[in-house]
Motif scaffolding. Structure first.
Motif, PDB file in Angstrom:
ATOM      1  N   MET A 151     -24.049 112.895 106.083  1.00  0.00           N
ATOM      2  CA  MET A 151     -24.548 114.014 106.899  1.00  0.00           C
ATOM      3  C   MET A 151     -23.937 115.316 106.390  1.00  0.00           C
ATOM      4  SD  MET A 151     -24.430 114.346 111.037  1.00  0.00           S
ATOM      5  CE  MET A 151     -25.218 112.748 111.228  1.00  0.00           C
ATOM      6  N   GLN A 152     -24.713 116.374 106.298  1.00  0.00           N
ATOM      7  CA  GLN A 152     -24.214 117.632 105.761  1.00  0.00           C
ATOM      8  C   GLN A 152     -23.678 118.555 106.847  1.00  0.00           C
ATOM      9  OE1 GLN A 152     -27.713 120.366 105.233  1.00  0.00           O
ATOM     10  NE2 GLN A 152     -26.080 121.496 106.014  1.00  0.00           N
ATOM     11  N   TYR A 153     -23.033 119.585 106.416  1.00  0.00           N
ATOM     12  CA  TYR A 153     -22.461 120.531 107.353  1.00  0.00           C
ATOM     13  C   TYR A 153     -22.477 121.979 106.850  1.00  0.00           C
ATOM     14  CZ  TYR A 153     -20.947 116.114 108.967  1.00  0.00           C
ATOM     15  OH  TYR A 153     -20.939 114.824 109.390  1.00  0.00           O
ATOM     16  N   LYS A 154     -22.444 123.042 107.703  1.00  0.00           N
ATOM     17  CA  LYS A 154     -22.510 124.456 107.289  1.00  0.00           C
ATOM     18  C   LYS A 154     -22.038 125.639 108.175  1.00  0.00           C
ATOM     19  CE  LYS A 154     -27.139 125.005 108.525  1.00  0.00           C
ATOM     20  NZ  LYS A 154     -28.426 124.977 108.472  1.00  0.00           N
TER      21      LYS A 154
ATOM     22  N   ALA B 186     -19.015 123.163 106.251  1.00  0.00           N
ATOM     23  CA  ALA B 186     -18.070 122.112 105.844  1.00  0.00           C
ATOM     24  C   ALA B 186     -17.875 121.054 106.878  1.00  0.00           C
ATOM     25  CB  ALA B 186     -16.727 122.717 105.496  1.00  0.00           C
ATOM     26  N   ASN B 187     -18.330 121.232 108.086  1.00  0.00           N
ATOM     27  CA  ASN B 187     -17.992 120.237 109.095  1.00  0.00           C
ATOM     28  C   ASN B 187     -18.955 120.126 110.259  1.00  0.00           C
ATOM     29  OD1 ASN B 187     -15.308 119.756 107.845  1.00  0.00           O
ATOM     30  ND2 ASN B 187     -15.185 121.890 108.262  1.00  0.00           N
ATOM     31  N   GLY B 188     -20.128 120.588 110.120  1.00  0.00           N
ATOM     32  CA  GLY B 188     -21.072 120.548 111.217  1.00  0.00           C
ATOM     33  C   GLY B 188     -21.752 121.897 111.300  1.00  0.00           C
ATOM     34  N   ALA B 189     -22.966 121.947 111.820  1.00  0.00           N
ATOM     35  CA  ALA B 189     -23.756 123.176 111.741  1.00  0.00           C
ATOM     36  C   ALA B 189     -23.076 124.368 112.380  1.00  0.00           C
ATOM     37  CB  ALA B 189     -25.116 122.949 112.369  1.00  0.00           C
ATOM     38  N   HIS B 190     -22.252 124.165 113.391  1.00  0.00           N
ATOM     39  CA  HIS B 190     -21.631 125.313 114.061  1.00  0.00           C
ATOM     40  C   HIS B 190     -20.327 125.732 113.410  1.00  0.00           C
ATOM     41  CE1 HIS B 190     -18.536 122.756 115.925  1.00  0.00           C
ATOM     42  NE2 HIS B 190     -19.502 121.871 116.096  1.00  0.00           N
ATOM     43  N   PHE B 191     -19.811 124.949 112.470  1.00  0.00           N
ATOM     44  CA  PHE B 191     -18.567 125.333 111.817  1.00  0.00           C
ATOM     45  C   PHE B 191     -18.805 126.514 110.883  1.00  0.00           C
ATOM     46  CE2 PHE B 191     -17.420 121.221 113.390  1.00  0.00           C
ATOM     47  CZ  PHE B 191     -16.069 121.309 113.644  1.00  0.00           C
ATOM     48  N   LEU B 192     -17.747 127.238 110.566  1.00  0.00           N
ATOM     49  CA  LEU B 192     -17.867 128.466 109.798  1.00  0.00           C
ATOM     50  C   LEU B 192     -18.168 128.230 108.328  1.00  0.00           C
ATOM     51  CD1 LEU B 192     -14.814 130.481 111.200  1.00  0.00           C
ATOM     52  CD2 LEU B 192     -17.178 130.480 112.021  1.00  0.00           C
TER      53      LEU B 192
ATOM     54  N   ASP C 274     -11.645 113.503 111.654  1.00  0.00           N
ATOM     55  CA  ASP C 274     -11.239 114.580 110.761  1.00  0.00           C
ATOM     56  C   ASP C 274     -10.827 115.800 111.571  1.00  0.00           C
ATOM     57  OD1 ASP C 274     -11.892 113.087 108.529  1.00  0.00           O
ATOM     58  OD2 ASP C 274     -13.900 113.963 108.327  1.00  0.00           O
ATOM     59  N   LEU C 275      -9.789 116.492 111.104  1.00  0.00           N
ATOM     60  CA  LEU C 275      -9.398 117.781 111.662  1.00  0.00           C
ATOM     61  C   LEU C 275      -9.826 118.868 110.689  1.00  0.00           C
ATOM     62  CD1 LEU C 275      -5.820 117.045 113.039  1.00  0.00           C
ATOM     63  CD2 LEU C 275      -8.008 116.935 114.246  1.00  0.00           C
ATOM     64  N   ILE C 276     -10.289 120.005 111.208  1.00  0.00           N
ATOM     65  CA  ILE C 276     -10.835 121.073 110.376  1.00  0.00           C
ATOM     66  C   ILE C 276     -10.144 122.387 110.697  1.00  0.00           C
ATOM     67  CG2 ILE C 276     -12.913 122.387 109.833  1.00  0.00           C
ATOM     68  CD1 ILE C 276     -13.914 119.342 111.271  1.00  0.00           C
ATOM     69  N   VAL C 277      -9.696 123.082 109.654  1.00  0.00           N
ATOM     70  CA  VAL C 277      -9.121 124.422 109.779  1.00  0.00           C
ATOM     71  C   VAL C 277      -9.892 125.321 108.820  1.00  0.00           C
ATOM     72  CG1 VAL C 277      -7.057 125.842 109.538  1.00  0.00           C
ATOM     73  CG2 VAL C 277      -6.855 123.466 110.324  1.00  0.00           C
ATOM     74  N   GLU C 278     -10.365 126.479 109.297  1.00  0.00           N
ATOM     75  CA  GLU C 278     -11.221 127.295 108.449  1.00  0.00           C
ATOM     76  C   GLU C 278     -11.147 128.774 108.797  1.00  0.00           C
ATOM     77  OE1 GLU C 278     -15.232 125.992 109.013  1.00  0.00           O
ATOM     78  OE2 GLU C 278     -15.076 126.009 111.200  1.00  0.00           O
ATOM     79  N   THR C 279     -11.563 129.581 107.828  1.00  0.00           N
ATOM     80  CA  THR C 279     -11.679 131.021 108.031  1.00  0.00           C
ATOM     81  C   THR C 279     -12.852 131.515 107.199  1.00  0.00           C
ATOM     82  OG1 THR C 279     -10.533 133.164 107.914  1.00  0.00           O
ATOM     83  CG2 THR C 279     -10.060 131.583 106.180  1.00  0.00           C
ATOM     84  N   ALA C 280     -13.524 132.572 107.676  1.00  0.00           N
ATOM     85  CA  ALA C 280     -14.682 133.112 106.967  1.00  0.00           C
ATOM     86  C   ALA C 280     -14.869 134.565 107.352  1.00  0.00           C
ATOM     87  CB  ALA C 280     -15.941 132.307 107.307  1.00  0.00           C
TER      88      ALA C 280
ATOM     89  N   ASP D 266     -18.434 116.513 117.502  1.00  0.00           N
ATOM     90  CA  ASP D 266     -17.471 117.490 116.991  1.00  0.00           C
ATOM     91  C   ASP D 266     -17.303 118.647 117.963  1.00  0.00           C
ATOM     92  OD1 ASP D 266     -19.711 119.196 116.511  1.00  0.00           O
ATOM     93  OD2 ASP D 266     -19.969 118.302 114.534  1.00  0.00           O
ATOM     94  N   ALA D 267     -16.260 119.416 117.746  1.00  0.00           N
ATOM     95  CA  ALA D 267     -15.967 120.577 118.594  1.00  0.00           C
ATOM     96  C   ALA D 267     -15.113 121.554 117.807  1.00  0.00           C
ATOM     97  CB  ALA D 267     -15.252 120.151 119.878  1.00  0.00           C
ATOM     98  N   SER D 268     -15.184 122.833 118.192  1.00  0.00           N
ATOM     99  CA  SER D 268     -14.363 123.842 117.528  1.00  0.00           C
ATOM    100  C   SER D 268     -14.082 125.003 118.469  1.00  0.00           C
ATOM    101  CB  SER D 268     -15.058 124.371 116.266  1.00  0.00           C
ATOM    102  OG  SER D 268     -16.198 125.144 116.601  1.00  0.00           O
ATOM    103  N   TYR D 269     -13.013 125.720 118.144  1.00  0.00           N
ATOM    104  CA  TYR D 269     -12.671 126.956 118.855  1.00  0.00           C
ATOM    105  C   TYR D 269     -12.520 128.038 117.794  1.00  0.00           C
ATOM    106  CZ  TYR D 269     -10.249 130.441 121.653  1.00  0.00           C
ATOM    107  OH  TYR D 269      -9.909 131.610 122.287  1.00  0.00           O
ATOM    108  N   ALA D 270     -13.344 129.088 117.867  1.00  0.00           N
ATOM    109  CA  ALA D 270     -13.351 130.147 116.857  1.00  0.00           C
ATOM    110  C   ALA D 270     -12.977 131.485 117.472  1.00  0.00           C
ATOM    111  CB  ALA D 270     -14.729 130.246 116.208  1.00  0.00           C
ATOM    112  N   ARG D 271     -12.375 132.322 116.641  1.00  0.00           N
ATOM    113  CA  ARG D 271     -11.971 133.662 117.066  1.00  0.00           C
ATOM    114  C   ARG D 271     -12.390 134.669 116.012  1.00  0.00           C
ATOM    115  NH1 ARG D 271     -10.329 137.352 121.058  1.00  0.00           N
ATOM    116  NH2 ARG D 271      -8.842 138.832 120.199  1.00  0.00           N
TER     117      ARG D 271
END
Length: 230
Positions: free
Chosen positions: A1-4, A28-34, A178-184, A208-213
């Motif tokens: 499965m792809q991610y973006k 990199a980790n799901g459609a809502h990831f950065l 998987d744990l994901i850490v990202e910046t964009a 999956d889930a994420s918290y973005a700032r």
């Protein structure tokens, strides 16, 4: 499965209540990831990515739902149709078209892909913008993957092209977690950052889930997603 990453900015997302993360895609980790990874849905297969988002800015909050069906052709093109629904106002916010393909599976020790797409604002009935993104993914160790994104996005409201970038690390802590850490970021604006996780419930379903700032516009976004392959 792809991610973006999505094609609107967090600031635009919050002020218009369209909860589709807009810092240029690095899936990199799901459609809502950065950040986007250099991978696509296997040729001949399809998937549906769905996620709910809550954005908070200046004491106000907005809610939205996005559904993104996608299929890959036999010749290696992944076609996605993102649909954004504004649950705060109970109306369709926008829709788009995205294409992605693999450029190389052995590029300086990693994989290289190309993605591009456009988005239309349904409420305003006009073209909103588009993006071109080049994701690169490399295995650092058995438990760590690095994802790098470089690209550009077109902002119709400013009639201008802006460079985009993204950097993410995926840490495998368990066979199904998987744990994901990202910046964009976009242009010279202060970047956004996010932390999250992805859990494979079975071979076809992921949660999956994420918290973005967004530090530029002081927007916080909480997202919960569900991905189903078939």
């Amino acid at each position: 499965m792809q991610y973006k990453v999505s094609t609107l900015t967090l600031a635009t997302l919050a002020t218009t209540a369209v909860l589709t993360l807009g810092i240029q895609q690095a899936h990199a980790n799901g459609a809502h990831f950065l950040v986007d990874d250099a991978d696509i849905t296997p040729p001949g297969e399809c998937a549906v990515e769905t996620w709910f988002q809550r954005a908070s800015v200046g004491g106000a909050s907005f809610h939205g739902l996005e559904v993104q069906p996608m299929c890959s052709t036999r010749n290696g093109w992944e076609i996605a149709l993102p649909l954004a629904y504004n649950t705060s106002d109970s109306e369709l916010a926008g829709y788009g078209l995205e294409l992605k393909t693999m450029l190389s599976t052995d590029f300086y020790g990693g994989a290289l892909a190309l993605s591009f797409g456009v988005m239309r604002d349904h409420q305003e009935s006009e073209f909103e913008g588009g993006f071109i993104n080049v994701p690169y993914s490399a295995e650092i160790s058995d438990a760590v993957m690095l994802h790098v994104n470089l690209g550009v996005e077109y902002d119709k409201f400013e009639s201008d092209w802006n460079p985009t970038w993204g950097l993410a690390s995926t840490f495998t802590v368990h066979e199904r977690l998987d744990l994901i850490v990202e910046t964009a970021g976009v242009g010279s604006d202060s970047p956004a950052a996010a932390v999250g996780f992805r859990s494979a419930l079975n071979d076809r379903i992921e949660l999956d889930a994420s918290y973005a700032r967004d530090f530029e516009d002081k927007v916080n976004v909480l997202t919960i997603g569900l991905n189903i392959a078939f």
